[in-house]
Write an enzyme that holds these catalytic residues in place. Structure first.
Site, PDB file in Angstrom:
ATOM      1  N   ARG A 144       4.601  55.391 -40.904  1.00 47.23           N
ATOM      2  CA  ARG A 144       4.021  55.492 -39.567  1.00 47.23           C
ATOM      3  C   ARG A 144       3.705  54.084 -39.080  1.00 47.23           C
ATOM      4  NH1 ARG A 144      -1.222  55.623 -38.119  1.00 47.23           N
ATOM      5  NH2 ARG A 144      -1.829  55.875 -40.316  1.00 47.23           N
TER       6      ARG A 144
ATOM      7  N   SER B  38      -0.358  51.045 -44.576  1.00 47.51           N
ATOM      8  CA  SER B  38       0.778  50.941 -45.492  1.00 47.51           C
ATOM      9  C   SER B  38       1.904  50.113 -44.896  1.00 47.51           C
ATOM     10  CB  SER B  38       1.291  52.342 -45.851  1.00 47.51           C
ATOM     11  OG  SER B  38       0.330  53.052 -46.594  1.00 47.51           O
TER      12      SER B  38
ATOM     13  N   ASP C 129       2.673  66.378 -50.812  1.00 52.63           N
ATOM     14  CA  ASP C 129       3.343  67.674 -50.675  1.00 52.63           C
ATOM     15  C   ASP C 129       3.033  68.356 -49.355  1.00 52.63           C
ATOM     16  OD1 ASP C 129       4.431  67.489 -53.234  1.00 52.63           O
ATOM     17  OD2 ASP C 129       2.723  68.497 -54.170  1.00 52.63           O
ATOM     18  N   GLU C 130       1.750  68.360 -48.991  1.00 53.45           N
ATOM     19  CA  GLU C 130       1.327  69.126 -47.819  1.00 53.45           C
ATOM     20  C   GLU C 130       1.822  68.539 -46.506  1.00 53.45           C
ATOM     21  OE1 GLU C 130      -2.171  66.405 -48.924  1.00 53.45           O
ATOM     22  OE2 GLU C 130      -0.659  67.614 -49.972  1.00 53.45           O
TER      23      GLU C 130
ATOM     24  N   HIS D  49       8.813  65.451 -56.833  1.00 54.23           N
ATOM     25  CA  HIS D  49       8.148  66.710 -57.176  1.00 54.23           C
ATOM     26  C   HIS D  49       8.848  67.801 -56.383  1.00 54.23           C
ATOM     27  CE1 HIS D  49       5.262  69.672 -58.304  1.00 54.23           C
ATOM     28  NE2 HIS D  49       4.540  69.642 -57.209  1.00 54.23           N
TER      29      HIS D  49
END
Length: 332
Positions: A48, A53, A83-84, A108
């Site tokens: 983003r 980051s 994951d979410e 994952h």
């Protein structure tokens, strides 16, 4: 026995000339992107724009782009955000650019296994899952070694998916240690089970319950903390380094006899039934649906439980006792 792949089974050159997009720059994103870059591969980090980051990745010398730009440019897209978030990000920012022949990678299997992400049949879907936190992946790579990893192939449109995945594993150093073959189903279900029953759920509840038992019986909270939480690391380290037999060999005979006879009373038939129940909720998707709905609702149960654990008496006494341990301060 599991199939294990090593350096001789991987050809890094198969990824030369391909652009790899790492989506996310957390622990794994940072380690994997930097190691791939150091292996001579063309890497861009999708983030983003304007976030913390973004600036960190640029400071680390990485090429940075928005997620859409990275997905559009890349031949191999590795999903390393939580994951979410993966489903929404994939559908809105990545899926429009998933053309025939591209490779979609994961560390994952949650979103693929439970159908939150359903890639087109004309792309490869692979998983390389290092079995260690990102900082250790990076440190071992820099030392010329590696950490073990898992590899799984969900879709093999190119008939080269395993070759691409193993080349990726080589790029982050994992083939130096060994890469075990699995499936998205097996990795996802066993990973969730371990987290819930043992590593995160069962362990913390056992510690809290044993602490509460001693305190309610009139023992000092400080002593209870040492005996139920602090010393747990000593035992886990012994098992981690040499297995359970080595741990039993290292503790006193009194501890071994008491542990072997009483431990079987703590983990009894009822406990095992709850383990099976937990596994069934993972296998049939009930846990995944519950977690998705929890996030959609704003995480009310998650936040309440987090706050409840943060206020547990073991946290209060633990903070005081840890201030007496200078070696912990040195790690910060």
């Amino acid at each position: 026995m599991a199939t294990i792949y090593y350096e001789k089974d991987a050809d890094l050159k198969i990824l030369k000339g391909k652009k790899i997009a790492i989506i996310g720059y957390g622990s794994q994103g940072m380690a994997q992107s930097q190691s791939l870059k150091d292996s001579g591969l063309d890497v861009v980090v999708g983030l983003r724009k304007g976030g913390a980051s973004w600036e960190q990745a640029k400071k680390d010398g990485m090429k940075v782009a928005t997620i859409e730009e990275a997905a559009q440019q890349a031949d191999y897209i590795q999903m390393l955000i939580p994951d979410e978030l993966q489903g929404k990000v994939y559908h809105e920012q990545i899926e429009p650019y998933m053309k025939k022949g591209k490779i979609l990678g994961f560390s994952h299997g949650f979103n693929i296994h439970y159908g939150m992400i359903k890639p087109g049949k004309d792309i490869d879907v692979v998983m390389i899952a290092p079995k260690s936190p990102g900082h250790l992946v990076r440190r071992m790579y820099q030392q010329g070694a590696g950490v073990p990893a898992l590899v799984a192939i969900q879709q093999d449109a190119s008939k080269k998916a395993l070759q691409y995945a193993l080349a990726y594993a080589a790029g982050i150093g994992c083939t130096r240690a060994g890469v075990l073959a699995t499936t998205f189903k097996e990795e996802t279900e066993t990973d969730l089970f371990g987290e819930q029953v043992d590593l995160c759920g069962g362990c913390t509840e056992m510690v809290k319950a044993s602490f509460e038992t001693l305190v309610n019986a009139g023992y000092q909270p400080e002593i209870a903390y040492f005996e139920t939480l602090h010393e747990l690391k000593l035992i886990v380290d012994l098992m981690y380094e040499g297995g359970m037999a080595a741990m039993w060999d290292s503790v006193s005979d009194t501890a071994q006899y008491g542990g072997m006879t009483r431990g079987r009373r703590i983990i009894n038939e009822q406990s095992r039934m709850e383990m099976w129940r937990t596994l069934e909720e993972i296998q049939d998707g009930r846990f995944a649906r519950e977690w998705v709905l929890e996030n959609m609702a704003g995480r009310p149960h998650f936040n309440a439980l987090t706050q409840q654990d943060a206020e547990h008496p073991i946290e209060i006494v633990g903070k005081e006792l840890r201030s007496m341990m200078p070696w912990l301060k040195q790690k910060k």
